[in-house]
Scaffold this active site. Structure first.
Site, PDB file in Angstrom:
ATOM      1  N   ARG A   1       0.688  -1.286  -0.230  1.00 33.66           N
ATOM      2  CA  ARG A   1       0.344  -0.024  -0.163  1.00 33.66           C
ATOM      3  C   ARG A   1       0.935   1.284  -0.087  1.00 33.66           C
ATOM      4  NH1 ARG A   1      -0.938   1.810   4.023  1.00 33.66           N
ATOM      5  NH2 ARG A   1      -1.931   0.188   5.623  1.00 33.66           N
TER       6      ARG A   1
ATOM      7  N   TYR B   1     -16.746  16.850 -14.787  1.00 32.74           N
ATOM      8  CA  TYR B   1     -17.024  15.875 -14.844  1.00 32.74           C
ATOM      9  C   TYR B   1     -18.230  15.152 -13.871  1.00 32.74           C
ATOM     10  CZ  TYR B   1     -16.605  10.073 -13.870  1.00 32.74           C
ATOM     11  OH  TYR B   1     -17.093   9.180 -14.203  1.00 32.74           O
TER      12      TYR B   1
ATOM     13  N   ASP C   1      -7.200  18.886 -14.089  1.00 24.97           N
ATOM     14  CA  ASP C   1      -7.742  17.797 -14.528  1.00 24.97           C
ATOM     15  C   ASP C   1      -7.084  17.998 -15.649  1.00 24.97           C
ATOM     16  OD1 ASP C   1      -9.244  15.368 -15.503  1.00 24.97           O
ATOM     17  OD2 ASP C   1     -10.602  15.478 -14.010  1.00 24.97           O
TER      18      ASP C   1
ATOM     19  N   LYS D   1      -8.071   6.638 -19.026  1.00 19.94           N
ATOM     20  CA  LYS D   1      -8.649   7.279 -20.709  1.00 19.94           C
ATOM     21  C   LYS D   1      -7.215   7.164 -21.370  1.00 19.94           C
ATOM     22  CE  LYS D   1     -12.782   8.266 -18.662  1.00 19.94           C
ATOM     23  NZ  LYS D   1     -12.145   7.953 -17.251  1.00 19.94           N
TER      24      LYS D   1
END
Ligand code: PLP
Length: 379
Positions: free
Chosen positions: A46, A98, A170, A195
């Site tokens: 992690r 978004y 973004d 994306k």
């Protein structure tokens, strides 16, 4: 190092134990220590994982940042970032963004006492109106999803600096191939790596990139403390995708232009949203901060009827009707009922998002085939 060379080489190195040229998938949760605290820099996955480290370094290098942080999704990256804030802090965000980001801001973080203002950012006047001593962060998506508005990153950075707030961009739609916001004054770049960066519609991941050591330390603490980290297999897939980012983006842009120009002259099309057109309201800003105009296009049919848009979407053969964007294959979508359904209808309309808007993610197929598909679907 130039972009194409960075896309292939930055952040990655042959495996020190075997010489494997491609980054191995370190599918391990933990690492053996010689003595308590005496280890090779890795304790628990992690916190650190060598496959993730190479991906983080590669994304940071492409964005001209110094530190990258990878997450299990774009939303996990945004979630980590907003946790920098305290109750009473305020965020000024673009109003055309978004839907999932809007949902996270309003449904998850507002109840914790963080206030979000959603304003148009065609110029900075509405941002200035909302500025106060409580403003800690300005959130920019450019070009915006799905209306392809372009926000002037340099102007937003100036306002953020004056206010002592962080500017976050973004950069999912553009990728560093088209624009590098850190070079224009942004403090943080956020990505849905799902994306264009991954590019093959086979992985969900996100990232943050910064160039300030202290900000990186705070975010790295949150990344580990909250734990929204990706697995090594997914990191490997995005690393592989990045190696062709420049080639894919070049073709996305070429095909995007061909599709946008075809749609613009179609007698049944009312309006095409694409920042490459000279009559796009912020074309000059786009030309000043982007290297090309991308493969995301939205359009509205004459008559502006939702049922006509739905009929076109049902007729597509090559453009697949699906959420998401930025893969090698062309996709089409209906933001009002799909990606942006989580934004209330009145907010959508205020931002100019009509219920008949169709969004295209133009892939890297042959442009002639894509245009043939558009022709038969629109009729
Ligand atoms: N930002 C933008 C512009 C997006 O389009 C998306 C997803 O569609 C996200 C953030 C969220 O990323 P993810 O789906 O990887 O969580």
């Amino acid at each position: 190092m130039k972009f194409a060379t960075k896309a292939i080489h930055a952040g990655v190195y042959p495996d020190p134990t075997t010489g494997a040229i491609m980054t191995p998938i370190y599918q391990t949760s933990t690492y053996v220590q010689r003595s308590p605290g005496d280890h090779k820099g890795y304790e628990y996955s992690r916190t650190h994982n060598p496959t993730r480290t190479q991906l983080q370094d590669a994304v940071a290098a492409l964005e001209n940042g110094t530190h990258g942080l990878a997450f299990a999704s774009g939303m996990a990256a945004i979630d980590c970032l907003i946790k920098l804030l305290q109750p009473g802090d305020e965020v000024i965000s673009t109003n055309d963004l978004y839907g999932g980001t809007y949902r996270l801001f309003t449904k998850v973080f507002e109840p914790y006492g963080i206030k979000f203002h959603f304003v148009p950012m065609g110029d900075m006047s509405a941002v200035r109106e909302k500025l106060s001593a409580r403003t800690k962060l300005i959130w920019v998506e450019t070009p915006t999803n799905p209306l392809l508005n372009v926000i002037d990153i340099r102007a937003a950075a100036e306002v953020a600096k004056e206010a002592g707030a962080l500017l976050v961009v973004d950069n999912t739609f553009s990728t560093p191939y088209l624009q590098t916001p850190l070079d224009l004054g942004a403090d943080v770049v956020m990505h849905s790596l799902t994306k264009y960066m991954g590019g093959h519609s086979d992985v969900v991941m996100g990232a943050l990139v910064v160039k300030d050591d202290q900000l990186h330390e705070r975010l790295r603490f949150l990344q580990n403390a909250c734990g929204g980290t990706p697995g090594p297999q997914d990191c490997f897939l995005v690393l592989r995708g990045l190696k062709t980012l420049h080639l894919r983006m070049q073709r996305h842009c070429e095909n995007g232009r061909a599709v946008a120009e075809y749609l613009r002259q179609h007698e049944k099309v009312e309006k095409v949203f694409w920042p490459g057109f000279e009559n796009h309201p912020n074309h000059a800003v786009a030309a000043g901060q982007m290297r090309d105009f991308g493969g995301m296009i939205s359009f509205v049919l004459k008559g502006d009827k939702q049922e006509d848009a739905v009929a076109v979407l049902e007729r597509f053969k090559l453009f697949a009707l699906a959420e998401s964007l930025g893969g090698v294959e062309s996709l089409c979508g209906h933001p009002a009922t799909m990606t942006h359904a989580s934004i209330p209808p009145e907010e959508r309309r205020k931002a100019g998002l009509s219920d008949s808007l169709i969004r295209l993610s133009v892939g890297i197929e042959d442009a002639e085939d894509l245009i043939e598909d558009l022709a038969q679907a629109i009729g």
